[in-house]
Write a protein that holds these residues in place. Sequence first.
Motif, PDB file in Angstrom:
ATOM      1  N   LEU A  14     -41.620   9.592   2.360  1.00  0.00           N
ATOM      2  CA  LEU A  14     -40.237   8.593   3.039  1.00  0.00           C
ATOM      3  C   LEU A  14     -39.171   9.042   3.612  1.00  0.00           C
ATOM      4  O   LEU A  14     -38.910   9.444   4.634  1.00  0.00           O
ATOM      5  CB  LEU A  14     -40.082   6.743   2.689  1.00  0.00           C
ATOM      6  CG  LEU A  14     -39.209   6.372   4.037  1.00  0.00           C
ATOM      7  CD1 LEU A  14     -39.922   6.199   4.748  1.00  0.00           C
ATOM      8  CD2 LEU A  14     -38.780   5.023   2.673  1.00  0.00           C
ATOM      9  N   HIS A  18     -36.326  11.062  -1.330  1.00  0.00           N
ATOM     10  CA  HIS A  18     -36.507   9.905  -2.262  1.00  0.00           C
ATOM     11  C   HIS A  18     -38.070  10.738  -3.280  1.00  0.00           C
ATOM     12  O   HIS A  18     -38.246  10.531  -4.202  1.00  0.00           O
ATOM     13  CB  HIS A  18     -37.765   9.379  -1.354  1.00  0.00           C
ATOM     14  CG  HIS A  18     -38.554   7.904  -1.940  1.00  0.00           C
ATOM     15  ND1 HIS A  18     -39.580   8.111  -1.531  1.00  0.00           N
ATOM     16  CD2 HIS A  18     -39.240   7.618  -3.093  1.00  0.00           C
ATOM     17  CE1 HIS A  18     -40.833   6.987  -2.147  1.00  0.00           C
ATOM     18  NE2 HIS A  18     -40.365   7.636  -2.875  1.00  0.00           N
ATOM     19  N   SER A  88     -40.921   2.525  -6.356  1.00  0.00           N
ATOM     20  CA  SER A  88     -40.965   3.002  -5.156  1.00  0.00           C
ATOM     21  C   SER A  88     -42.433   4.014  -5.552  1.00  0.00           C
ATOM     22  O   SER A  88     -43.263   3.982  -6.012  1.00  0.00           O
ATOM     23  CB  SER A  88     -40.439   4.087  -4.725  1.00  0.00           C
ATOM     24  OG  SER A  88     -40.311   5.611  -5.853  1.00  0.00           O
ATOM     25  N   ASN A  91     -44.566   6.383   0.417  1.00  0.00           N
ATOM     26  CA  ASN A  91     -44.657   6.100   0.737  1.00  0.00           C
ATOM     27  C   ASN A  91     -43.311   5.789   1.003  1.00  0.00           C
ATOM     28  O   ASN A  91     -42.875   4.721   2.910  1.00  0.00           O
ATOM     29  CB  ASN A  91     -45.262   6.610   2.360  1.00  0.00           C
ATOM     30  CG  ASN A  91     -46.111   4.957   2.435  1.00  0.00           C
ATOM     31  OD1 ASN A  91     -46.552   4.117   0.707  1.00  0.00           O
ATOM     32  ND2 ASN A  91     -46.991   4.769   3.721  1.00  0.00           N
ATOM     33  N   ALA A  92     -42.277   4.816   0.435  1.00  0.00           N
ATOM     34  CA  ALA A  92     -42.260   4.394   0.599  1.00  0.00           C
ATOM     35  C   ALA A  92     -40.927   3.595  -0.964  1.00  0.00           C
ATOM     36  O   ALA A  92     -41.841   3.554  -1.749  1.00  0.00           O
ATOM     37  CB  ALA A  92     -43.130   2.820   1.107  1.00  0.00           C
ATOM     38  N   THR A  95     -42.465  -0.827  -2.357  1.00  0.00           N
ATOM     39  CA  THR A  95     -44.263  -1.117  -2.955  1.00  0.00           C
ATOM     40  C   THR A  95     -44.830  -1.758  -2.820  1.00  0.00           C
ATOM     41  O   THR A  95     -44.429  -2.827  -2.188  1.00  0.00           O
ATOM     42  CB  THR A  95     -44.488  -0.331  -4.081  1.00  0.00           C
ATOM     43  OG1 THR A  95     -45.696   0.270  -4.572  1.00  0.00           O
ATOM     44  CG2 THR A  95     -44.057  -1.598  -5.506  1.00  0.00           C
ATOM     45  N   ASN A 112     -48.594   3.132  -0.014  1.00  0.00           N
ATOM     46  CA  ASN A 112     -48.793   2.029   0.022  1.00  0.00           C
ATOM     47  C   ASN A 112     -50.143   0.935   0.157  1.00  0.00           C
ATOM     48  O   ASN A 112     -50.817   1.839   1.235  1.00  0.00           O
ATOM     49  CB  ASN A 112     -47.861   0.139   0.616  1.00  0.00           C
ATOM     50  CG  ASN A 112     -46.645   1.080  -0.063  1.00  0.00           C
ATOM     51  OD1 ASN A 112     -46.383   1.204  -1.366  1.00  0.00           O
ATOM     52  ND2 ASN A 112     -45.788   0.028   0.864  1.00  0.00           N
ATOM     53  N   ALA A 427     -37.201  -3.525  -3.382  1.00  0.00           N
ATOM     54  CA  ALA A 427     -36.853  -1.827  -3.774  1.00  0.00           C
ATOM     55  C   ALA A 427     -36.018  -2.314  -5.203  1.00  0.00           C
ATOM     56  O   ALA A 427     -36.174  -1.051  -5.473  1.00  0.00           O
ATOM     57  CB  ALA A 427     -36.175  -1.171  -3.331  1.00  0.00           C
TER      58      ALA A 427
END
Length: 464
Positions: A14, A18, A88, A91-92, A95, A112, A427
């Motif tokens: 993302l 990160h 996490s 990609n995010a 999760t 995800n 998160a």
Amino acid sequence: MNRRDFFTNGSAGLLAGHMTLFGERRDEKAFSKRKQSAKNIIFMVSDGMSTGTLNMADLLMNRKEGRMCSWMKLYAEQTGRRAFMETSSFNALVTDSAAGSSAWGGGKKVPNGNLNVNADGSFNKPILQKFKEAGKSVGCVTSVTITHATPAGFCINNKSRGDESEIASQYLDLKFDVMMGGGAEFFLAEKRKDKTDLFAAYEQAGYTVARTRDAMLGLENTQKPIMGVYCEGALPYALDTFQNANLQETIPTLAEMTRKTLDLLSKNQKGFAVQIEGGKVDWAAHSNDAGGLLYDQIAFDQAIQVALDFAARDKETLVIITTDHGNANPGLFGGDRQFDLLQNFKHTNNWILGELDTKPTTAQLIERIEFAQGYAIKQSEAEKILARFGNKNEAGLYIANKPLFRELASIQTHYTGIGWAGMDHSADYVELAMFGPGSETLKPFVKNTELHNFMLDMTAVAKA
């Protein structure tokens, strides 16, 4: 376990930055170097458990029974180790359960929705397959469908967590030793699109198939793999079983499944590894259902006590207790008397609203809530709830009408003192606790993927 003894038995790509913070480039190690420490692994997951959920469950047990929950007792008596864990996905920052379980199960952050499938389509070998190849007995136990994302993340590779019928088929050839939960619709010929009778296929492949609580309690160590599926969908909420003798007789508790599973798996001299999930905690959080949430957290805590008792006797078992992510971030904001109403709850919000076939009158809804949870809402509040009845425009996870349940929970806050930040995953860094050999190596902060190699290291199982 008799559900009437529920409280009395037993003593939480993302952004580039990160990937830099949580990805494979981080050099620090969360665990001290150590040779093999444990023969067995019990990995316990209260799915979707925000810190406030653990806190309130402990407060409820303290005020109702004058004792701490087993998880918090580990901290109070300093018999276990504690850390924070980041959650996490690839990609995010927030999760889902598939990526969350895959981080532990495959040792890599995946997108995800994926089960041990990387963004480039490559696979990460699930940890129970590694343990099985090393000669250990393996299995999963859950209060939701056995094909759901969290158990599947320890078992298989699949691009889509939602294809539970396919996941049920994937389990067949694995011959894992004990699998238990709900989800009969993914095995029954009349429910599957391909009309395959998977229960028959499992039996033909040499499995023992258990479909009831009595069948589960009667399981013996026959060297045959076991598939225990006790209902369609998830198991009922713990709170709703208290008033239903039929459910108590036919569907096992999470603690009962845990006890039987440990008894079966522990016969292997080479050891075992098992994942045990309290999955309905997440479902209740998604619907802001305080009764469902806290009593299922307590049901999970009873399973924790079964695991801790086993590990204390065995001396060779590492118990890991955590969650994959927070959800809805509930907390207690009201007074003691408000919170004490929870002690006398009979039913969940799901029972109040989810089991209604037709729209009730305001008087009927007020009466239903008072019967289920011990307080009478105002007529104006009942009218607000009923205005949302039949509105299917905003479906939530595991509920058909998100606005309806959100409205009920908002009104209940005035009576119970419990508030919610939302209806979705968060998160937040989450609780991670350990007990048993190897737990002393735990450092204060862990990323979720690090648990994969840690479990392999502690049991001297090859990482490949």
